[in-house]
Scaffold this active site. Structure first.
Site, short mmCIF file in Angstrom:
data_model
loop_
_atom_site.label_atom_id
_atom_site.label_comp_id
_atom_site.label_asym_id
_atom_site.label_seq_id
_atom_site.Cartn_x
_atom_site.Cartn_y
_atom_site.Cartn_z
N LYS C 78 -6.90 2.83 9.79
CA LYS C 78 -6.45 1.18 9.46
C LYS C 78 -5.46 0.78 10.78
CE LYS C 78 -4.29 -1.33 5.81
NZ LYS C 78 -3.65 -1.12 4.66
N SER C 158 -5.41 -4.68 0.95
CA SER C 158 -5.55 -4.71 2.38
C SER C 158 -6.44 -4.14 3.30
CB SER C 158 -3.94 -5.02 3.04
OG SER C 158 -3.57 -3.54 2.98
N SER C 182 -3.42 -1.63 -1.85
CA SER C 182 -4.17 -1.67 -0.66
C SER C 182 -5.06 -0.64 -0.42
CB SER C 182 -3.08 -2.08 0.55
OG SER C 182 -2.75 -3.39 0.70
#
Lengths: 484, 95, 494
Positions: C78, C158, C182
């Site tokens: 990420k 997210s 997320s």
């Protein structure tokens, strides 16, 4: 001491002063990062990504800072808070890389305390301490390097500071100066801050308001970054006069932050209360509350050195005058030096030699105590020669000068120069006889009752001995010979 | 409570975010909606509840006073929009 | 040779060990798949050459017999994890071009164990969002499609890039961070597994901060066992993070396959909220039945403050983010927009550098912390947070683990739920409570909706009891036998 009141056009005014002192904790590394906290490196050479506020960087507290804050708190006779919290003080400034300063707000590590300050007239006044908390220093912005740019160096960013806040207990510039002096002595004794104001290890903000004697507190102004004891006095004196002028002119003091201008000794507006920041303090979620254990505090207590007040009292008990004691304890280095000199010597004699002879010689040579060519041990050695009658006090001064110039041992100088005191009765008697024989008229005068002549004979004998004859023995022998 | 346009301006100033008039107006509506949602918290009785700072219930870790970092000015400056002679450079700060 | 991208991490590790294929071959297969799936926009920065180099080194370790826990496994990182010398953006314009001079602890742990990095995965800007539509690098497209329409769907957020990449078989696993859901919500939307461990389990050092008291890293992968393997590598004490907890990391993969007989599974009634898709309620009931069938005991529990978790979150997370994001000022890194003076420069930089959602959260956070509102909002929320935490502690007196839905709805179309921020926030209503309380939470794919979209269930565990979560997860996984593939892969296969 009675409050020093200031005379205005319309009557007397009283100053009310509180001080906030930022003292850099004496450590190798920063409060929350492992970068060096030393002074004077090349720009940004002592910056870790944490100090630069880079993304994802996290603070981890320096154990020694906690210990030294507690130590300082104990030295200020203050309450140690077993629970304290680091909060974020949020504002934007180029030398504040995180966009917030990690500080302590609602729960400081140290609470109320008290210190005694020594005033010029020899009296003592108690000044309250409001709190002491730990916080990060900001970096440094340089505004004079470029016409339209400021330069930022983050070396100082994250350095550990203790903010020590006094109660508004001071009423004159002298008291404020005495407070800073005492605070500085205490942190130096404790070894928690080097107290070096030139390098910014100790900085001062002054809060000042004026009132009629006995009236309620007036509106105060805060004067920022006053960075020497002399400036503290100057800033207070200027600001007090300014406020009196405003008040007597029918005006009102507006609460504001002012900046001290070292060039002309004045203060000027930096920002008014309306522009005051909204700092949005909140507990730093990257850290946990700081919980101390009683044993940790107790262990620190055990290692506290004798502080200036206690030392002064002990010196007075040893027979020193309060003045000499004050002078000696004001600097830890001087007190330590003195104690070494006084070791196995007469304390008063040692005090005289340190505060008068040595201080005078150092002053004349423009040297600090730690540069003294005569070590404490050597000075002590000189005093021992006086005490055991090896040399007289007068010869001692001569030896002292030689020591100061060469750094040699007193005994060695006495030996080399043959300055050892003459204590042989036969030798002294011979000199006495010579002097009396050469001055029959003076002997007659003495016998006729002119007692003053006795001093003349002593002087002549000592002179003839090159100053080395033991004065007491000279006295005794003269008395015997002259039959008085 | 709602967050009116002036409050949006004040908060945006505090947060150092420039907002146009049009944005300010939209934000006033959006933030007010969020605030209205938040205010449902007033239904909860929190008398005597100590506000929670961290879910972690341990002693804060401490590090030894050792120099372990720094000495990397070129790395510290590498991402800077402007730097010279080892300094970060910003538009002049006027006090 | 069979398609290496369809393997699980566990299967791949066995294959590598048996020398059935090399790490280079495994990585090349994923690079090829990633190149073919660029339209999904999973990666902000591709690091294929780095992956090739790492794979070569991995093969050398296999040859020497010194391979690590995840040696040769290609993963997506990420783009919130700082990677030394490699652009790290947090999907924000304000960090475009930023190359950190340091490595995050979690990524360093993965490299230590031999994983290879395919690229930096897309996300919502600064991890603020539930649809991956706030990224400054464009939205990510969910590899799944609805049977009923052709509109591209959000992957959730997210961690949309991470989840979509794993679902689309262009990474075997991915790192995520979870502040309010997320990791779990995108996992549910993309039909994969993902776990947010207990707060303090993974180091936050080097992770671009959103809300420090909530942010927690965790893995997302296609099976609970793969998640267990990844978490084992990612987790651990880090003296550089003051909120990292110093306790040993268990061998999580050992929990896989253990019996849940006699285990008490709590079902919290407060998770039965209005507006939840009935299919999800049905799925939840199915999950309860699976647990019963496996010999677990079902216990009704109550978490009375659940309905205030979202509100609490939208005070605390913005408050912390408003302060955490103050460092993006155009002075030391990232974007600078020159203004007439310093303040002008600050304001223009931050206005252009941050997207709308980030600005909204900074402003609401600034507001709730400002003078006069602090007690009414911030302290109030912190007190309610304590009550939410207490709810969990009380519930865990009665049960070992909680079973709930992960999200109230399946993945929605890009552009939906955008009418006002609060509607979007409701996506996280089931994931936020565990974030507020710091408890571990895992989402698992359990079934499909009537329009063919994956639906997930969530397991919440006791603090630092990820082992029980993995144990239960594997049992549900086996019972659910979720084998459906995103349509993009089906059509490719066809």
């Amino acid at each position: 001491m009675a409050h020093a009141l200031l005379k205005g056009e319309t009557g007397d005014w009283e100053m009310v002063i509180g001080l906030e002192v930022h003292a850099q904790v004496l450590t190798k590394s920063k409060l929350f990062s492992g970068a060096s906290a030393d002074f004077g490196a090349a720009p940004n050479a002592q910056v870790s990504p944490i100090d630069a506020g880079m993304p994802g960087m996290l603070p981890v507290i320096n154990k020694l800072c906690i210990e030294k804050a507690v130590r300082t708190g104990l030295g200020l006779n203050a309450k140690i808070n077993m629970y304290s919290v680091f909060e974020r003080k949020n504002y934007f400034y180029p030398d504040l890389p995180q966009g917030y300063q990690i500080s302590q707000y609602q729960h400081p590590i140290v609470g109320e305390g008290i210190i005694e300050i020594d005033l010029p007239d020899g009296s003592i006044k108690k000044i309250g301490i409001e709190r002491l908390h730990l916080e990060q220093d900001a970096g440094k912005s340089l505004h004079d390097q470029h016409p339209s740019k400021s330069y930022v160096d983050l070396n100082r960013s994250g350095n550990p500071l203790m903010e020590i806040v006094s109660k508004p207990d001071m009423n004159s510039a002298e008291e404020a100066a005495a407070y800073v002096t005492k605070l500085r002595a205490i942190v130096r004794y404790l070894d928690t801050c080097d107290g070096n104001m030139d390098e910014g290890s100790m900085r001062c903000d002054v809060n000042l308001s004026m009132r009629r004697p006995g009236a309620p507190l007036g509106t105060r102004c805060e004067i920022k970054n006053v960075n020497s004891i002399r400036f503290v006095q100057q800033a207070i004196e200027y600001e007090a006069r300014r406020q009196i002028e405003v008040l007597e002119g029918g005006g009102k003091i507006t609460q504001e932050t002012r900046l001290f201008d070292t060039k002309n000794g004045t203060t000027r507006t930096m920002r008014s209360k309306e522009d005051a920041h909204d700092y949005r303090y909140f507990p730093d979620p990257d850290l946990l509350p700081l919980k101390l254990e009683q044993a940790f505090v107790d262990d620190i207590k055990k290692t506290l050195p004798e502080l200036p007040d206690a030392k002064k009292k002990r010196f007075i008990d040893m027979g020193l005058s309060p003045y000499d004691a004050s002078v000696l304890v004001a600097e830890k280095e001087r007190a330590d030096f003195y104690e070494k000199v006084a070791d196995n010597n007469d304390p008063k004699l040692a005090a005289n030699w340190v505060t008068t002879e040595l201080a005078g010689a150092l002053n004349k040579a423009g040297k600090a105590l730690h540069d003294s060519p005569i070590s404490a041990e050597k000075l002590g050695g000189l005093l021992k020669l006086i005490a055991d009658n090896t040399i007289s006090g007068k010869i001692a001064k001569e030896v002292f000068s030689e020591m100061f110039a060469t750094g040699k041992d007193a005994a060695k100088i006495v030996d080399e120069k043959g300055l050892k005191q003459v204590t042989d009765t036969g030798t002294i008697e011979k000199l006495v006889n010579e002097v009396l024989a050469e001055n029959p008229d003076k002997v007659a005068e003495y016998k006729a009752g002119k007692d003053k002549m006795f001093g003349f004979f002593v002087g002549q004998v000592l002179k003839r001995s090159g100053g080395k004859a033991n004065p007491a023995m000279v006295n005794d022998l003269l008395k015997a010979k002259l039959g008085s | 409570m709602s967050i009116d346009i002036n409050t949006v301006r004040k908060v945006a100033k505090l947060a150092r975010i420039r907002t146009t008039d049009a944005e300010t107006e939209v934000l006033s509506g959006e933030l007010s909606k969020i605030l209205k949602m938040i205010e449902q918290l007033n239904e909860v009785n929190t008398d005597g509840v100590e506000p929670m700072t961290s879910v972690i219930e341990m002693k804060m870790p401490e590090r030894e006073d050792k120099v372990t970092d720094g000495g990397i000015p070129e790395k510290i400056l590498a991402n800077a929009p402007e730097h010279t002679a080892g300094f970060f450079v910003v538009p002049k700060v006027v006090e | 040779m069979k398609n290496l991208t369809t393997l699980t991490i566990k299967e791949a590790l066995i294959g590598l060990k048996k020398k059935e294929f090399t790490a280079v071959e495994l990585t090349e297969a994923h690079i090829k798949a990633a190149e073919a799936a660029r339209h999904l926009n999973c990666y902000i920065t591709e690091t294929f050459d780095l992956a090739r180099k790492q794979a070569k080194e991995s093969d050398a370790r296999y040859a020497k017999g010194t391979a690590g826990l995840l040696d040769g496994i290609p993963v997506a990182m990420k783009d919130l994890f700082c990677t030394e010398g490699i652009q790290t953006t947090a999907a924000s314009n304000i960090l475009k071009g930023f190359k950190p001079p340091y490595e995050s602890t979690v990524s360093a742990n993965l490299w230590r164990d031999g994983a290879t990095m395919l690229g930096k995965a897309n996300l919502d800007e600064f991890a603020m969002g539930s649809s991956n539509t706030t990224s400054a690098f464009g939205n990510v497209i969910n590899p799944w499609r609805s049977k009923n329409h052709d509109k591209p769907l959000v992957p959730g957020g997210s961690g949309g890039g991470s989840a979509a990449a794993v679902a689309a078989r262009i990474a075997m696993g991915a790192t995520g961070t979870d502040t309010g859901g997320s990791i779990r919500q995108p996992a549910a939307f993309c039909g994969i597994a993902g776990i947010k461990p207990t707060y303090g389990r993974c180091s936050r050092f080097g992770i671009v901060a959103f809300a420090s008291s909530l942010d927690q890293a965790g893995p997302t992968a296609r099976t609970s066992e793969d998640c267990a393997l990844m978490l084992q590598s990612m987790a651990g004490y880090d003296p550089k993070d003051s909120t990292s907890v110093n306790r040993p990391v268990p061998e999580y993969s050992k929990s896989i396959g253990q019996s849940v007989k006699g285990l008490k599974v709590g079902v919290p009634k407060e998770y039965r909220i209005d507006g939840t898709n009935p299919e999800i309620i049905k799925l939840w009931e199915k999950g309860v039945q699976m647990m019963k069938d496996a010999g677990a005991e079902i216990v009704d529990v109550s978490l009375p403050h659940t309905k205030y978790a979202l509100q609490t979150y939208y005070v605390i997370a913005p408050a912390e983010c408003s302060s955490n994001l103050a460092r993006y000022d155009g002075v030391r890194f990232g974007l600078r927009v020159e203004g007439d003076n310093l303040v002008d420069t600050y304001e223009k930089t931050r206005a252009e550098g941050f997207g709308k959602e980030v600005k909204r959260r900074i402003l609401i956070g600034t507001y709730v912390l400002s003078a006069g509102y602090y007690d009414a909002y911030y302290n109030k929320a912190r007190s309610v947070r304590k009550l939410i935490w207490q709810d969990f502690i009380n519930a865990y007196q009665k049960c070992d683990v909680l079973l709930t839905p992960t999200v109230p709805t399946p993945a929605f179309a890009i552009g939906e739920n955008m009418q006002d921020p609060v509607t979007m926030y409701l996506n996280d209503v089931f994931t936020i409570p565990a974030s507020m309380a710091g408890m571990p939470g895992m989402s698992l794919p359990v079934g499909l909706s009537s329009d063919g979209l994956p639906l997930g269930l969530q397991l919440l565990g006791k603090p630092f009891d990820e082992e029980t979560v993995f144990k239960v997860a594997h049992v549900i996984e086996k019972a659910a036998n979720f084998t459906a593939l995103p349509q993009s892969l089906m059509s490719k296969a066809a």
